[in-house]
Design a protein around this motif. Structure first.
Motif, PDB file in Angstrom:
ATOM      1  N   VAL A 248       0.835  -1.206   0.000  1.00 33.84           N
ATOM      2  CA  VAL A 248       0.000   0.000   0.000  1.00 33.84           C
ATOM      3  C   VAL A 248       0.869   1.255   0.000  1.00 33.84           C
ATOM      4  O   VAL A 248       0.553   2.244  -0.655  1.00 33.84           O
ATOM      5  N   ASP A 249       1.976   1.220   0.730  1.00 34.02           N
ATOM      6  CA  ASP A 249       2.878   2.370   0.808  1.00 34.02           C
ATOM      7  C   ASP A 249       4.301   1.871   1.058  1.00 34.02           C
ATOM      8  O   ASP A 249       4.614   1.388   2.140  1.00 34.02           O
TER       9      ASP A 249
ATOM     10  N   ARG B 131      -6.466  -3.843   5.573  1.00 33.85           N
ATOM     11  CA  ARG B 131      -6.332  -2.859   4.491  1.00 33.85           C
ATOM     12  C   ARG B 131      -6.793  -1.457   4.905  1.00 33.85           C
ATOM     13  O   ARG B 131      -6.103  -0.469   4.580  1.00 33.85           O
ATOM     14  N   PRO B 132      -7.913  -1.297   5.608  1.00 38.88           N
ATOM     15  CA  PRO B 132      -8.300   0.071   5.996  1.00 38.88           C
ATOM     16  C   PRO B 132      -7.239   0.765   6.848  1.00 38.88           C
ATOM     17  O   PRO B 132      -7.001   1.967   6.688  1.00 38.88           O
TER      18      PRO B 132
ATOM     19  N   GLU C 118      -4.302   1.734   4.532  1.00 37.90           N
ATOM     20  CA  GLU C 118      -4.630   2.865   3.667  1.00 37.90           C
ATOM     21  C   GLU C 118      -4.687   4.168   4.455  1.00 37.90           C
ATOM     22  O   GLU C 118      -4.304   5.227   3.940  1.00 37.90           O
TER      23      GLU C 118
ATOM     24  N   HIS D 120      -1.210   5.285   4.922  1.00 35.56           N
ATOM     25  CA  HIS D 120      -0.742   5.871   3.657  1.00 35.56           C
ATOM     26  C   HIS D 120      -1.175   7.329   3.548  1.00 35.56           C
ATOM     27  O   HIS D 120      -0.368   8.193   3.162  1.00 35.56           O
ATOM     28  N   ARG D 121      -2.407   7.633   3.909  1.00 36.16           N
ATOM     29  CA  ARG D 121      -2.878   9.022   3.851  1.00 36.16           C
ATOM     30  C   ARG D 121      -2.088   9.901   4.815  1.00 36.16           C
ATOM     31  O   ARG D 121      -1.719  11.039   4.483  1.00 36.16           O
TER      32      ARG D 121
ATOM     33  N   GLN E   8      -6.606  10.828  10.597  1.00 37.14           N
ATOM     34  CA  GLN E   8      -6.920   9.736   9.678  1.00 37.14           C
ATOM     35  C   GLN E   8      -7.699   8.611  10.345  1.00 37.14           C
ATOM     36  O   GLN E   8      -7.815   7.517   9.787  1.00 37.14           O
TER      37      GLN E   8
END
Length: 268
Positions: free
Chosen positions: A46-47, A79-80, A83, A86-87, A232
């Protein structure tokens, strides 16, 4: 001459013997390793820019040895949660910083090892760094060790912030002199992160996110980390400045035990 019935009995006996040998073999006895549900990912998928310094696959932790279930230096998360990290990372990169994770998903077998270690009051080889002022007999009562960990649900991670460009963290060598985790940054184990007032996994009230004794730049750094992640959807554990959980958790009541390894995650 052997009768057909006698020959049949011999074949059955031979087959039974072969089956018994097969069942006794280590290969046959070994149960397949559990896999992560498809909702889990490797953070690097993801990152790739988030720094990973996974401590529990090394001997530099409060136990003093690699921990059960950690097969590779890999951050695995739902995954949430990945992510959302990542933000947060995108915002930090624009300011010249990066996240660095110390631990992410943690197998239940690792937590079980922590419990066994905490009950062994004679094993204090890492006390001078990680819990210098806490009697080991108090680790359960004071909340430092528990039979279950939110990490095993997959949406909790331990992390910090690093100023870019990131300097390498020197390797830990077992037996080297230990310094209290709350010592000044120039004295405690070298870490390329911002000065948060204590090192990671410091069993001391000074590690409480809002401990009033932590002031100035150190307090500002903790608030920087906290505000960045709260924006986030992460929630900080007040007793550990490094500990955050993404909300809502995809698995709020499930504690997983698949190993930390690429083969545990779909696509690896």
């Amino acid at each position: 001459m052997t009768s057909p019935r006698t020959g049949l009995r011999g074949l059955v006996a031979a087959a039974a013997a072969l089956l018994a040998v097969a069942l006794l073999s280590p290969t046959a006895q070994a149960a397949p390793e559990p896999k992560a549900p498809e909702e889990f990912v490797a953070l690097s998928s993801v990152d790739r820019s988030i720094i990973q310094e996974m401590r529990y696959i090394t001997p530099h932790d409060f136990v003093g040895e690699p921990i059960d279930g950690y097969r590779q230096p890999l951050c695995i998360l739902t995954r949430p949660a990945a992510e959302a990290l990542h933000r947060a990372q995108l915002g930090l990169l624009r300011q010249g910083y990066s996240l660095k994770v110390y631990d992410c998903y943690r197998p239940q077998r690792a937590v079980d090892q922590f419990v066994r270690w905490a009950k062994d009051l004679d094993d204090v080889k890492m006390k001078a760094e990680f819990y210098p002022d806490v009697d080991k007999s108090r680790l359960f009562a004071d909340g430092y060790i528990a039979a279950k960990s939110g990490h095993s649900r997959g949406s909790t991670m331990d992390l910090t912030i690093v100023k870019l460009p990131a300097l390498p963290t020197p390797p830990y060598h077992p037996g080297q002199p230990l310094v209290p985790c709350y010592a000044p940054q120039s004295q405690r184990f070298p870490d390329n992160s911002l000065d948060m007032g204590t090192g990671f996994d410091c069993f001391d009230t000074l590690a409480h996110t809002d401990d009033p004794r932590i002031q100035g730049v150190q307090r500002a750094h903790r608030q920087f980390l906290k505000s960045t992640l709260e924006a986030q959807g992460f929630v900080n554990l007040p007793e550990e400045w490094w500990h955050f959980t993404f909300q809502p958790e995809p698995f709020p009541d499930t504690y997983f035990d698949f190993p930390v390894a690429r083969r545990s995650v779909a696509g690896h």
